[in-house]
Design a protein around this motif. Structure first.
Motif, PDB file in Angstrom:
ATOM      1  N   PHE B 475      -9.138  -5.613  -4.518  1.00 56.45           N
ATOM      2  CA  PHE B 475      -9.441  -4.736  -3.726  1.00 56.45           C
ATOM      3  C   PHE B 475      -8.313  -5.015  -2.461  1.00 56.45           C
ATOM      4  O   PHE B 475      -7.926  -3.981  -1.868  1.00 56.45           O
ATOM      5  CB  PHE B 475     -10.718  -4.793  -3.042  1.00 56.45           C
ATOM      6  CG  PHE B 475     -11.938  -4.320  -3.952  1.00 56.45           C
ATOM      7  CD1 PHE B 475     -11.705  -3.196  -4.693  1.00 56.45           C
ATOM      8  CD2 PHE B 475     -13.029  -4.821  -4.069  1.00 56.45           C
ATOM      9  CE1 PHE B 475     -12.651  -2.604  -5.586  1.00 56.45           C
ATOM     10  CE2 PHE B 475     -14.242  -4.132  -4.850  1.00 56.45           C
ATOM     11  CZ  PHE B 475     -13.736  -3.304  -5.806  1.00 56.45           C
ATOM     12  N   ALA B 476      -8.669  -6.503  -1.950  1.00 55.54           N
ATOM     13  CA  ALA B 476      -7.577  -6.762  -0.880  1.00 55.54           C
ATOM     14  C   ALA B 476      -6.191  -6.432  -1.077  1.00 55.54           C
ATOM     15  O   ALA B 476      -5.399  -5.950  -0.344  1.00 55.54           O
ATOM     16  CB  ALA B 476      -7.842  -8.128  -0.636  1.00 55.54           C
ATOM     17  N   MET B 477      -5.662  -6.468  -2.280  1.00 56.75           N
ATOM     18  CA  MET B 477      -4.169  -6.094  -2.727  1.00 56.75           C
ATOM     19  C   MET B 477      -3.819  -4.727  -2.482  1.00 56.75           C
ATOM     20  O   MET B 477      -2.913  -4.129  -2.107  1.00 56.75           O
ATOM     21  CB  MET B 477      -3.842  -6.847  -4.111  1.00 56.75           C
ATOM     22  CG  MET B 477      -2.363  -6.756  -4.347  1.00 56.75           C
ATOM     23  SD  MET B 477      -2.195  -7.586  -6.310  1.00 56.75           S
ATOM     24  CE  MET B 477      -0.741  -6.699  -6.703  1.00 56.75           C
ATOM     25  N   GLY B 478      -4.981  -4.068  -3.150  1.00 59.92           N
ATOM     26  CA  GLY B 478      -4.815  -2.509  -3.300  1.00 59.92           C
ATOM     27  C   GLY B 478      -4.775  -2.185  -1.704  1.00 59.92           C
ATOM     28  O   GLY B 478      -3.929  -1.290  -1.443  1.00 59.92           O
ATOM     29  N   ILE B 479      -5.781  -2.525  -1.062  1.00 58.81           N
ATOM     30  CA  ILE B 479      -5.829  -1.960   0.396  1.00 58.81           C
ATOM     31  C   ILE B 479      -4.627  -2.355   1.206  1.00 58.81           C
ATOM     32  O   ILE B 479      -4.106  -1.616   1.981  1.00 58.81           O
ATOM     33  CB  ILE B 479      -7.103  -2.583   1.262  1.00 58.81           C
ATOM     34  CG1 ILE B 479      -8.298  -2.032   0.421  1.00 58.81           C
ATOM     35  CG2 ILE B 479      -7.152  -2.171   2.520  1.00 58.81           C
ATOM     36  CD1 ILE B 479      -9.455  -2.546   0.969  1.00 58.81           C
ATOM     37  N   MET B 480      -4.154  -3.788   0.837  1.00 57.92           N
ATOM     38  CA  MET B 480      -3.023  -4.139   1.691  1.00 57.92           C
ATOM     39  C   MET B 480      -1.813  -3.627   1.343  1.00 57.92           C
ATOM     40  O   MET B 480      -0.930  -3.076   2.138  1.00 57.92           O
ATOM     41  CB  MET B 480      -2.755  -5.635   1.443  1.00 57.92           C
ATOM     42  CG  MET B 480      -1.895  -6.351   2.297  1.00 57.92           C
ATOM     43  SD  MET B 480      -0.975  -7.756   1.341  1.00 57.92           S
ATOM     44  CE  MET B 480       0.065  -6.667   0.345  1.00 57.92           C
ATOM     45  N   ALA B 481      -1.579  -3.104  -0.157  1.00 56.98           N
ATOM     46  CA  ALA B 481      -0.318  -2.310  -0.313  1.00 56.98           C
ATOM     47  C   ALA B 481      -0.481  -1.055   0.244  1.00 56.98           C
ATOM     48  O   ALA B 481       0.564  -0.496   0.863  1.00 56.98           O
ATOM     49  CB  ALA B 481      -0.533  -2.043  -1.771  1.00 56.98           C
ATOM     50  N   LEU B 482      -1.401  -0.285   0.501  1.00 50.75           N
ATOM     51  CA  LEU B 482      -1.599   1.071   0.859  1.00 50.75           C
ATOM     52  C   LEU B 482      -1.263   0.839   2.494  1.00 50.75           C
ATOM     53  O   LEU B 482      -0.573   1.705   3.242  1.00 50.75           O
ATOM     54  CB  LEU B 482      -3.005   1.261   0.774  1.00 50.75           C
ATOM     55  CG  LEU B 482      -3.400   1.779  -0.729  1.00 50.75           C
ATOM     56  CD1 LEU B 482      -4.605   2.447  -0.985  1.00 50.75           C
ATOM     57  CD2 LEU B 482      -2.257   2.774  -1.403  1.00 50.75           C
ATOM     58  N   LEU B 483      -2.013  -0.082   3.193  1.00 50.42           N
ATOM     59  CA  LEU B 483      -1.866  -0.095   4.713  1.00 50.42           C
ATOM     60  C   LEU B 483      -0.452  -0.171   4.846  1.00 50.42           C
ATOM     61  O   LEU B 483       0.225   0.236   5.720  1.00 50.42           O
ATOM     62  CB  LEU B 483      -2.695  -1.063   5.059  1.00 50.42           C
ATOM     63  CG  LEU B 483      -4.181  -1.281   5.270  1.00 50.42           C
ATOM     64  CD1 LEU B 483      -4.907  -2.242   5.693  1.00 50.42           C
ATOM     65  CD2 LEU B 483      -4.345  -0.082   6.187  1.00 50.42           C
ATOM     66  N   LEU B 484       0.074  -1.361   4.190  1.00 52.12           N
ATOM     67  CA  LEU B 484       1.547  -1.781   4.306  1.00 52.12           C
ATOM     68  C   LEU B 484       2.623  -0.615   4.135  1.00 52.12           C
ATOM     69  O   LEU B 484       3.380  -0.193   4.986  1.00 52.12           O
ATOM     70  CB  LEU B 484       1.989  -2.773   3.314  1.00 52.12           C
ATOM     71  CG  LEU B 484       3.151  -3.422   3.572  1.00 52.12           C
ATOM     72  CD1 LEU B 484       3.260  -4.263   4.879  1.00 52.12           C
ATOM     73  CD2 LEU B 484       3.482  -4.242   2.623  1.00 52.12           C
ATOM     74  N   ILE B 485       2.384   0.045   3.035  1.00 51.63           N
ATOM     75  CA  ILE B 485       3.258   1.378   2.904  1.00 51.63           C
ATOM     76  C   ILE B 485       3.151   2.375   3.827  1.00 51.63           C
ATOM     77  O   ILE B 485       3.978   2.885   4.470  1.00 51.63           O
ATOM     78  CB  ILE B 485       3.144   1.877   1.520  1.00 51.63           C
ATOM     79  CG1 ILE B 485       3.275   0.682   0.172  1.00 51.63           C
ATOM     80  CG2 ILE B 485       3.967   3.001   1.276  1.00 51.63           C
ATOM     81  CD1 ILE B 485       4.775   0.606   0.019  1.00 51.63           C
TER      82      ILE B 485
END
Lengths: 240, 829
Positions: B475-485
């Motif tokens: 979850f954290a990786m998914g959310i982080m990638a989305l936030l980052l992009i």
């Protein structure tokens, strides 16, 4: 026994399956991560002849299922030997034992062990498909009919009652006409009446095939239906 | 069993799996991975090439090799051998004279017919300057001229213009010259003639300051090959310019767009990979029991493993085909959408994206799935008799190494950069470790503070600590990638918007004499034009660095040419706008020393540092100053910028002209007509078309950024789904048990939703923290953009994470609420 001619002759008179002073020790971590070493079977010897029904009774945790697993070649003993149809299981590798099971052994489990993704018919077809046999569907349907479930052939395990699932399991066990049937608490998950019907079915089919049966059970009545009864207590076997 | 029999059996099993929905999540994850990689691939490939071509327009070619002497025939032969189209032009300053004997300094460009190879040269007649009247090449004896020259020399259609020993008939005015912006500061009005007229006009004699250029265009590989060949063999003789060496503005825009697309596509693949990893692990768990049953029925271990591997391979093939088809359709829709945006046609889609997409699926599946599946095939058969005999152990060092190796291969496949791939792998390992570690402690901390209402949910999390931590990390990786992009995307678009505002200067005026500054300023004011000030410009050659002469005897022709280059210098007491000091200090007005401020990249290239001295030769006189500071220049601003700025004490007394830039709204010709006569000598350059082109380029790149983001979003969603699904069975069983014990629908819903919400909050918090950290590093090191902490990131991370994950979790497990508990319990038995 290394001479094939001698092996063939002795196989006719020898027991269908036998253990010779089998010991099973579970090392640390084998069963649960930090458990200490534990001896499950203490030098058990037994045999079952063609057409004979042998019951193994005993309290939970006494080592009945472990012995059954070793007899069927699902597990290997720490010490001692097992022979099935004259062949030492210790001489066979995992694939060799699997091949022997495919041609000679049927199973009925307490928890049925049907594959949930397959229909009743497909579950019964499975052993025949594995050995690449002919007329798989017809033969499976015939056996399913023998257990009275041809009308539920297309149903999946979850759509069947416990008794029906076990009948499918019995059909699957007998469809390949095994010489040897192993049953682990086959009525353990069923009510008394259903359990009796399943036991009757299993014994009838075994008789028709003249197959040997090794049965692990808590049920004394069921055990009494067998030719011989053995009691397992703390990993030691005695004749009743 | 023979291979054929194994295949048939696996095919049957696969059909059953598909019918039973067993492989749904895995197939979905694979389809999304392949579709996103393929679509992003198609996109970056097609649009990337279109954008590059757009950039090539500014060069009028894909590759230009120029030299101070006539183009080496070997270059032309080599270019032809490499199937490149070629054109030639020769540029040099000269003087033209009209019928009234008035003269004007001009920049002559003599061209061959195929010029320009990229972009379009647009022309008009002198009578109808607003109507396009293109020709392929000036006919011998004719000239095409800049509209300014028409105004300065009062020329009309058919006027004669003396250039060297030949008279030329003025045939056209040039309304757009694609490569005009190459050096905006040194442009005199253009005169374009046929290259075959050069000899007759006797314009080029020994020692002429002419630049001879060979323009080349063709397939990327051929162009790259030619560029390498030139650099290898004629490094000192030729100056080679590719698309990437275009103007600094374009170069930066392109680099940023490429970096973003690269980053987004790698992130998309990593996310899809995580989804596949979770899904295949789930599949392996589900297959362990079935494998044990099959082996009791007589199947060999290798048979069982073969069936599993064949099934996975078949799934990968089917998913790849569907993914490629979706990717292809997506880019078709996009191409259609873009046709209204793009003036030029998109290049055809290449074969590479589907291959890379399919390879990605297989590598990811093999890396993440092979070992768990093999282990599922090897699970002890005794499991059928004793359930707890041995649990399926899919987590091991080898599994992790294989997964990391797969990640490395995929990133390498996409980026072609081994170092970057290694960094990404290490980054992922570090990040997941931190997620796991912090996640575990945070779950414990939540248990301590959770009230009785949440006891059930927290108990659920604790009971499944290992799988909760895996899910939390996903979850954290998914959310982080989305936030980052999302952040980087918004930042990039905003930075471009800032760099090129609507009123970015589109006119440069050079060569304004000191006594014209006031009058010209008034004139602009009368016309309602706001200029950005007048900047003094002094031309000088660099003579010495720390007292050592710049021109050395043993220098190559190229180095000497560079050393003898004339620089446009300016002086000021104020730091120019859009400039930042990166080293040293600016001087104050009170200081009267001889100081210099040098552009950072230039200083780095030629190894100049603060404290060094530079000697310039201006109008025959040498003047030496000390470097006080290095400046970072925002070349994208389109303001007047200089590599070297001096203190007034150093240059104010030298002969100088002034330069100015401003935004002109409306017709350039009308607005500037009369200026040339009123202020003799000034040169006006319309860069509106160039600015517009760069704006278009940025618009397209923005669209690319948005498009890629959509796929990242899809991959992120897939990770969330896969993570939720991975524990679905367990949750369903638990919920069934709770219902059997008398829990109401409401209680179970509350437990499930709050358990996911807790996971979402923790994951969102970790994600926001890391996204901020990475965004900071990326802004600083990769995109060279200013960074500011974005509070909305924490909001979207934590609140969005909690909401998104609890909704996803609820949707994925709602089935249990509509299933009689006995069915779920029987299923678990």
């Amino acid at each position: 026994m290394n001479d094939p001619a001698i092996a063939a002759t002795s196989a006719q008179t020898a027991p269908l399956v036998a253990t010779n002073v089998v010991k099973r020790v579970l090392g640390p971590g084998a069963k649960s991560g930090s458990a200490p070493e534990m001896t499950i079977l203490h030098g058990v010897s037994m045999q079952a002849n063609a057409g004979e029904a042998v019951a193994i009774v005993g309290p939970s945790g006494s080592g009945k299922s472990t012995l059954l697993g070793i007899l069927a070649g699902l597990d290997a003993p720490t010490e001692g030997s097992v022979t099935m149809q004259g062949q030492s299981l210790g001489d066979l590798d995992e694939d060799g034992r699997a091949q022997l099971r495919a041609t000679s052994v049927g199973f009925v489990f307490q928890s049925f062990q049907l594959l949930p993704g397959l229909s009743a018919l497909e579950n019964v077809m499975l052993p025949l498909e594995l050995t690449q046999q002919e007329n798989v569907k017809e033969r499976a349907l015939t056996v399913l009919d023998e257990v009275g479930l041809s009308h539920r052939a297309s149903h999946h395990p979850l759509q069947l009652s416990g008794g029906e699932q076990q009948r499918v399991a019995v059909a699957r066990a007998f469809v390949s006409k095994p010489a040897l049937l192993f049953a682990d608490e086959p009525t353990g998950n069923l009510d008394t009446a259903t359990g009796e019907r399943i036991a009757e079915l299993m014994f009838d089919m075994r008789k028709n095939l003249n197959a040997a049966l090794v049965l692990v059970t808590h049920d004394d009545d069921l055990a009494r239906s067998c030719d011989r009864r053995l009691r397992m207590t703390d990993g030691r076997l005695s004749e009743l | 069993m023979t291979r054929g029999q194994q295949f048939n059996f696996a095919l049957k099993a696969l059909k059953r799996d598909l019918a039973a929905g067993e492989l749904r999540v895995l197939a979905l994850a694979l389809v999304v991975a392949v579709a996103s990689v393929t679509a992003v691939g198609f996109f970056t490939d097609r649009v990337g090439r279109a954008v590059q071509r757009q950039a090539a327009d500014v060069l009028a070619a894909d590759l230009v090799a120029s030299s101070g002497s006539p183009v080496n025939p070997e270059w032309i032969d080599e270019a032809k051998r490499r199937n490149l189209n070629t054109a030639l032009h020769t540029r040099f300053p000269s003087v033209v004279i009209n019928d009234d004997d008035e003269s004007q300094l001009v920049a002559v460009k003599a061209i061959t017919e195929s010029y320009p190879l990229r972009g379009t040269l647009t022309l008009a007649t002198l009578e109808a300057p607003d109507v396009r009247a293109d020709l392929s090449i000036p006919a011998p004896g004719t000239a095409w001229i800049d509209p300014q020259l028409r105004d300065i020399l009062q020329l009309s259609q058919g006027s004669l213009l003396a250039l060297g020993a030949k008279d030329f008939v003025v045939e056209r005015i040039i309304t757009f010259e694609p490569d005009a912006g190459e050096n905006v500061m040194e442009l005199s009005p253009r005169v374009m003639i046929n290259i075959n007229d050069l000899a007759e006009a006797e314009l080029l004699i020994e020692g002429s300051r002419a630049r001879y250029s060979l323009l080349m265009a063709g397939e990327d590989a051929d162009v790259d090959g030619m560029s390498e060949w030139l650099s290898d063999n004629y490094a000192t003789e030729a100056r080679v310019q590719g698309v990437r060496d275009g103007g600094p503005q374009l170069q930066r825009a392109l680099e940023r767009a490429e970096r973003f697309l690269g980053l987004a596509s790698v992130v998309t693949v990593l996310l899809a990979g995580a989804a596949i990893a979770l899904a295949v692990r789930h599949f392996a768990y589900r297959q362990a029991d079935a494998s044990a049953v099959l082996r009791t029925l007589g199947a060999s271990r290798s048979d069982v493993i073969s069936w599993l591997v064949i099934r996975l391979s078949l799934i990968a093939i089917i998913a790849s085909a569907i993914g490629v088809a979706i990717g292809w359709l997506a880019q078709l829709v996009l191409a259609d959408l873009l046709s209204t945006w793009f003036s030029l046609e998109l290049p055809a889609a290449g074969i590479q994206p589907p291959i890379i997409g399919t390879l990605t699926a297989f590598i990811t599946l093999a890396g993440f799935g092979l070992l768990p599946v093999i282990k599922a095939g090897q699970v002890p058969v005794m499991r059928v008799l004793q359930r707890d005999y041995s649990d399926l152990q899919t987590g091991s060092v080898i599994t992790a190494i294989l997964a990391l190796l797969a990640t490395f291969c995929v990133v390498w496949l996409l980026s072609g950069d081994a170092k970057l791939s290694a960094i990404v792998v290490l980054g992922v390992v570090a990040m997941l470790s931190v997620f796991a570690l912090f996640g575990k402690y945070m779950i414990r901390a939540v248990r301590k503070v959770a009230g009785p209402r949440f006891r059930l949910s927290v108990a659920g999390l604790e009971r499944r600590t290992a799988s909760s931590v895996v899910q939390l990390s996903a979850f954290a990786m998914g959310i982080m990638a989305l936030l980052l992009i999302a952040i980087v995307r918004v930042d990039i678009l905003a930075a471009w918007e800032r760099d090129l505002p609507e009123d970015a200067p589109n006119v440069f005026v050079v060569n304004i004499q000191p006594d014209q500054v006031e009058g010209f300023g008034q004139r602009l004011e009368e016309q309602g034009i706001n200029n950005n000030g007048f900047f003094p410009m002094v031309r000088g050659r660099l003579a010495a660095h720390n007292g050592e002469s710049i021109v050395q005897d043993d220098m190559s022709e190229r180095d000497e040419r560079r050393a003898r280059r004339e620089y446009n210098l300016t002086y000021s007491n104020e730091l120019p706008a859009a400039n930042d000091i990166v080293d040293g200090q600016w001087w104050s007005e009170d200081e009267t020393g001889l100081y210099l401020s040098v552009e950072q990249e230039w200083a780095e290239e030629y190894n100049y540092q603060v404290g060094d001295t530079m000697t310039f030769k201006v109008a025959g006189v040498e003047t030496t100053g000390t470097i006080r500071n290095l400046r970072k220049v925002d070349w994208e601003s389109f303001q007047v910028n200089f590599f070297v700025v001096a203190s007034p004490a150093m240059l104010a007394e030298f002969p100088q002209t002034f330069v100015s830039s401003f935004y002109l709204d409306g017709n350039f010709s009308k607005a500037t007509s009369g200026w040339a006569r009123e202020f003799p000598g000034i040169a006006t350059l319309d860069i509106g078309a160039i600015v517009a082109r760069i704006k278009t380029l940025m618009d397209r790149a923005s669209l690319a950024v948005e498009y890629v983001f959509f796929f990242t979003l899809l991959a992120g969603t897939c990770v969330l789904l896969a993570a939720v699904q991975s524990s679905q069975g367990e949750r369903i069983r638990e919920s069934a048990l709770l219902r059997a014990l008398g829990a109401s629908h409401k209680q179970i819903r509350h437990a499930v939703v709050s358990e996911f919400a807790i996971l979402g909050i923790i994951a969102g918090f970790l994600a926001a923290f890391f996204a901020t950290l990475i965004a900071w590093a990326l802004s600083r090191e990769v995109f060279e953009l200013p960074f500011s902490i974005n509070p909305s990131l924490w909001f979207f991370g934590v609140v969005g994470g909690a909401l998104g994950i609890s909704i996803a979790g609820y949707l994925a497990t709602r089935r249990v609420l509509h299933t009689p508990p006995i069915v779920a319990l029987r299923h678990s038995a």
